[in-house]
Design a protein around this motif. Structure first.
Motif, short mmCIF file in Angstrom:
data_model
loop_
_atom_site.label_atom_id
_atom_site.label_comp_id
_atom_site.label_asym_id
_atom_site.label_seq_id
_atom_site.Cartn_x
_atom_site.Cartn_y
_atom_site.Cartn_z
N ILE A 143 0.85 -1.18 0.00
CA ILE A 143 0.00 0.00 0.00
C ILE A 143 0.89 1.24 0.00
N ASP A 144 0.26 2.39 -0.22
CA ASP A 144 0.93 3.68 -0.11
C ASP A 144 0.54 4.32 1.21
N ILE A 145 1.52 4.93 1.87
CA ILE A 145 1.30 5.68 3.10
C ILE A 145 1.64 7.14 2.83
N GLN A 146 0.74 8.04 3.18
CA GLN A 146 1.02 9.46 2.99
C GLN A 146 1.98 9.95 4.06
N VAL A 147 3.02 10.67 3.63
CA VAL A 147 3.99 11.24 4.56
C VAL A 147 3.30 12.36 5.32
N PRO A 148 3.28 12.30 6.65
CA PRO A 148 2.55 13.31 7.43
C PRO A 148 2.98 14.74 7.07
N GLY A 149 1.98 15.61 6.90
CA GLY A 149 2.25 17.02 6.64
C GLY A 149 2.66 17.33 5.23
N THR A 150 2.59 16.35 4.32
CA THR A 150 3.00 16.57 2.93
C THR A 150 1.96 15.96 1.99
N GLU A 151 2.16 16.17 0.70
CA GLU A 151 1.35 15.53 -0.32
C GLU A 151 2.05 14.31 -0.91
N HIS A 152 3.17 13.90 -0.33
CA HIS A 152 3.95 12.78 -0.83
C HIS A 152 3.46 11.46 -0.23
N TRP A 153 3.66 10.39 -1.01
CA TRP A 153 3.30 9.04 -0.59
C TRP A 153 4.50 8.14 -0.74
N ARG A 154 4.59 7.13 0.11
CA ARG A 154 5.64 6.12 0.00
C ARG A 154 4.99 4.74 0.05
N SER A 155 5.57 3.79 -0.69
CA SER A 155 5.00 2.45 -0.84
C SER A 155 5.71 1.45 0.06
#
Length: 344
Positions: A143-155
């Motif tokens: 799954i993708d997790i959104q980096v807190p406080g940003t619009e970025h995601w990491r898998s």
């Protein structure tokens, strides 16, 4: 939303609808079509296909995934491709058995339930889904997790087994990288109780139903996560299939989950776990050298096996070369190729 267009995939004859503002791969996800894919960011080439006809544009991508000459010949990366007219696309890599078995991704809210160091750089992260949110998946997916406080995601790949109903838990084994936008937070930047947003599932490295074939599991580092999920699923089912689990680490201090792997293996009819250390020689049941070299030295004919690989692209490429030379057709080698995104 933009205009919508028809996408036809050959040679399987499947059609979907894609909005101009979404990628062709995302459109397939939304409609439950499981195309081969990996990073979803134009870095790994897993979704490379050939454009037979139609008007499209691609977002930025790595030329390691799609060389300039390939683009000029008509090849595209579906994770970067937007349709601006009806498209006819020839799939290069696909599994007809799995194509229509996709689980449409969904967003969910989650609370951090645990952050636990497994080694000096591998962290176990456990999330608990909030409220009525559910996130079904198959072992081997991510799954993708959104980096807190940003619009970025990491898998990140799930290490645990799927749980039905709301309030389920998601387990991950994540390697901390210097400058990692998300993994760097696992050294005190994320704590129990914090709220995160997740979406998924993604990934096609899921176990195929082939009871007459053995299984080679091969991983390195944090690639343990989806392979451990598959091993847990095999043990829960009491599988009679022969299973060989090869795991590569640098030193003995980088090994973890050994007791659990031994317990899971005891529930299988025919199981062997072979860890290998690349940077030190240690007493005990450890091989020495690169894990792909260990496979090459230990295994004979593997024509009756399927293989599941998880790790960096270089390891996956080397393992594929070894396994195909030993008789496993490339279409029966399923991969979760880890690509890293670091931010300073």
């Amino acid at each position: 939303m933009g205009d919508k267009h028809r996408i036809r995939f050959e040679p399987v004859g499947i059609e979907i609808e894609a909005d101009e503002e979404e990628t062709v791969l995302d459109a397939a996800f939304r409609q439950g079509v499981m195309l081969m894919h990996g990073c979803k960011e134009g870095q790994c080439s897993s979704c490379k296909s050939f454009l037979l006809d139609g008007d499209q544009q691609m977002e930025r991508y790595s030329t390691f995934a799609l060389a300039d000459y390939e683009s000029e010949e008509g090849y595209v990366l579906l994770c970067r491709t937007h349709a601006y007219g009806d498209l006819d696309v020839e799939l290069i890599n696909y599994d007809e058995e799995m194509l229509l078995s996709g689980i449409p991704p969904r967003d969910a809210r989650a609370r951090v339930a645990a952050v636990e160091a497994m080694t000096h750089d591998i962290v176990r992260l456990e999330l608990e889904l909030s409220g009525d949110d559910e996130l079904p998946y198959r072992p081997g997916q991510y799954i993708d997790i959104q980096v807190p406080g940003t619009e970025h995601w990491r898998s990140f790949s799930m290490a645990g087994l799927p749980q039905e109903g709301p309030g389920g838990r998601l387990e991950f084994l994540i390697k901390r990288y210097p400058g990692g936008l998300f993994s760097g937070l696992l050294d005190g930047g994320i704590a129990t109780g914090d709220q995160l947003t997740v979406k998924g599932p993604y990934g096609s490295c899921v176990m195929r139903d082939a009871p007459d074939r053995g299984i080679v599991l091969l991983a390195g580092g944090a690639g343990m996560a989806p392979i451990l999920a598959q091993l847990r699923a095999l043990a829960a089912a009491g599988s009679a299939r022969p299973v060989r689990f090869y795991y590569g680490a640098r030193t003995a201090g980088d090994l973890f989950a050994l007791d659990e792997i031994a317990e899971l293996g005891s529930r299988l009819a025919d199981f062997a776990f072979i860890p290998a250390l690349s940077e030190e020689r240690a007493a005990g049941a450890y091989e020495h050298g690169l894990i792909t070299d260990v496979v090459e030295g230990r295994e004979g004919d593997l024509a009756g096996f399927d293989a599941y690989l998880c790790g960096p692209p270089g390891m996956c490429d080397a393992a594929t070369a070894v396994l195909t030379a030993k008789g496993i057709p490339e279409e029966r080698i399923f991969q979760d190729r880890f690509t890293t995104s670091t931010d300073t």
